[in-house]
Design an enzyme around this catalytic site. Sequence first.
Site, mmCIF file in Angstrom:
data_model
loop_
_atom_site.group_PDB
_atom_site.id
_atom_site.type_symbol
_atom_site.label_atom_id
_atom_site.label_comp_id
_atom_site.label_asym_id
_atom_site.label_seq_id
_atom_site.Cartn_x
_atom_site.Cartn_y
_atom_site.Cartn_z
ATOM 1 N N THR A 1 0.780 -1.229 0.070
ATOM 2 C CA THR A 1 -0.077 0.070 0.064
ATOM 3 C C THR A 1 1.170 1.304 0.118
ATOM 4 O O THR A 1 1.702 1.423 0.837
ATOM 5 C CB THR A 1 -0.835 0.036 1.230
ATOM 6 O OG1 THR A 1 -1.755 -1.016 1.066
ATOM 7 C CG2 THR A 1 -1.850 1.244 1.287
ATOM 8 N N HIS B 1 -7.055 -11.081 -0.703
ATOM 9 C CA HIS B 1 -6.349 -10.808 0.456
ATOM 10 C C HIS B 1 -7.089 -11.173 1.334
ATOM 11 O O HIS B 1 -8.221 -10.840 1.805
ATOM 12 C CB HIS B 1 -6.452 -9.081 0.538
ATOM 13 C CG HIS B 1 -5.278 -8.672 1.511
ATOM 14 N ND1 HIS B 1 -4.798 -9.406 2.610
ATOM 15 C CD2 HIS B 1 -4.849 -7.251 1.751
ATOM 16 C CE1 HIS B 1 -3.952 -8.848 3.294
ATOM 17 N NE2 HIS B 1 -3.910 -7.636 2.733
ATOM 18 N N ASN C 1 -3.855 -10.453 7.411
ATOM 19 C CA ASN C 1 -3.907 -9.298 8.216
ATOM 20 C C ASN C 1 -4.866 -8.609 8.801
ATOM 21 O O ASN C 1 -5.190 -7.240 8.950
ATOM 22 C CB ASN C 1 -3.135 -8.259 7.247
ATOM 23 C CG ASN C 1 -1.652 -8.656 6.876
ATOM 24 O OD1 ASN C 1 -1.426 -9.721 7.296
ATOM 25 N ND2 ASN C 1 -1.224 -7.784 5.941
ATOM 26 N N TYR D 1 -8.119 -8.222 7.730
ATOM 27 C CA TYR D 1 -9.110 -7.722 6.966
ATOM 28 C C TYR D 1 -10.548 -8.729 6.905
ATOM 29 O O TYR D 1 -10.430 -9.553 7.554
ATOM 30 C CB TYR D 1 -8.532 -7.154 5.685
ATOM 31 C CG TYR D 1 -7.356 -6.078 5.939
ATOM 32 C CD1 TYR D 1 -7.701 -4.923 6.408
ATOM 33 C CD2 TYR D 1 -5.913 -6.395 5.215
ATOM 34 C CE1 TYR D 1 -6.868 -3.837 6.539
ATOM 35 C CE2 TYR D 1 -5.045 -5.495 5.380
ATOM 36 C CZ TYR D 1 -5.411 -4.350 6.023
ATOM 37 O OH TYR D 1 -4.530 -3.463 6.306
ATOM 38 N N ASN E 1 -3.866 -5.522 13.100
ATOM 39 C CA ASN E 1 -5.320 -5.062 12.888
ATOM 40 C C ASN E 1 -6.218 -5.827 13.753
ATOM 41 O O ASN E 1 -7.331 -6.045 13.396
ATOM 42 C CB ASN E 1 -5.521 -5.164 11.554
ATOM 43 C CG ASN E 1 -5.014 -4.068 10.411
ATOM 44 O OD1 ASN E 1 -4.896 -3.108 10.974
ATOM 45 N ND2 ASN E 1 -4.544 -4.501 9.460
#
Length: 362
Positions: free
Chosen positions: A29, A180, A183, A185, A240
């Site tokens: 990112t 994805h 992490n 998400y 996260n």
Amino acid sequence: MSADHPKLFQPARIGDIDVANRVVMAPLTRSRADEAAGDIPGSEMNVTYYRQRSNAGLIISEGTQVSPQGKGYMATPGIYSDAQVEGWKPITRAVHEAGSKIVAQIWHVGRITHPDLIGGAEPVAPSPVQPQVAAYTRNGKETPPVPHALSEAEIQEVVAQYRRGAANAIRAGFDGVEIHGANGYLVDQFLRDGSNLRTDRYGGSIENRCRFALEVVDACVAEIGAGRVGIRLSPVTTVNDASGSDPQAVFGHLIEALNQRGIAFIHVIEGVTGGTRDVPGFDYAWARQAFKGSYIANNGYTRDMAIDAVESGRADAVAFGRAYIANPDLVQRLKLNAPLNTPNTKTFYVPGPAGYIDYPAL
């Protein structure tokens, strides 16, 4: 192994994708999409950035959201509008002209966002569990609110968004997609019992918590073929606010199910993302043996570690993240065992070319 020709630098086939070497550029990112125009990539600067790094056998794009509600960071690109598809085309063209291949990392951040980033909408998640993290908005760090728990009908809408994202990726010239699933998400939020408190068919048992991830995979496979679909996983990471019990059982079940689907690759973050590798709870050697597609290893690999992992068969390819930020010619540097530039962390997520396309090559 020849001292001059380690397998790391030799061609390979990842699913249906032929690659010139086994060095992978990890998704990064960088927050340099055109936010005002609708999160569109494809500026001359974006094209230059990817072209510079097209020595990698495979590039995994920065995370690109499958819907406006899937966005979690400023100025990240999307893959849901026609304008975004057109914006990606010069990037994928430049990568191919330079001899590399590129897949789009398609993502939805779920609860790891703030209404300021998603047009005032509510963040969504498996369950109404507020994450203990900060969201980075134009107004600085903001605390994400308690998210809206997706209904089963809404879950199907999100699955359809991933499917459209995969179709759009091929329209944009990508060679495939990486879902994805890491992490903390949305996909990861369903997998973990720290964030998934559901009691319906998407929660509770391990099989139920894996259902959303597998429905997303199946949708992408139906759209573009198994040989062009991969997924990123982080079984033991804590970033996260990701937390869950018994990662071996959960991710073991998931990987066995992925293997049955014949997808191209799993991209596994070994340890805590961007941190220590020495975390118990998951057997990566087991995953490598259980999954018959390509195993892409990630997290803190040095040149020697990467060469050894591929040579020994512990991995089919190795992904490098921060090293690719500061070393656009990373493959050449690895081949020569040349020194690496150090990335400037102050420029990771800010606009402009500094720390983006101005790192020197050899």
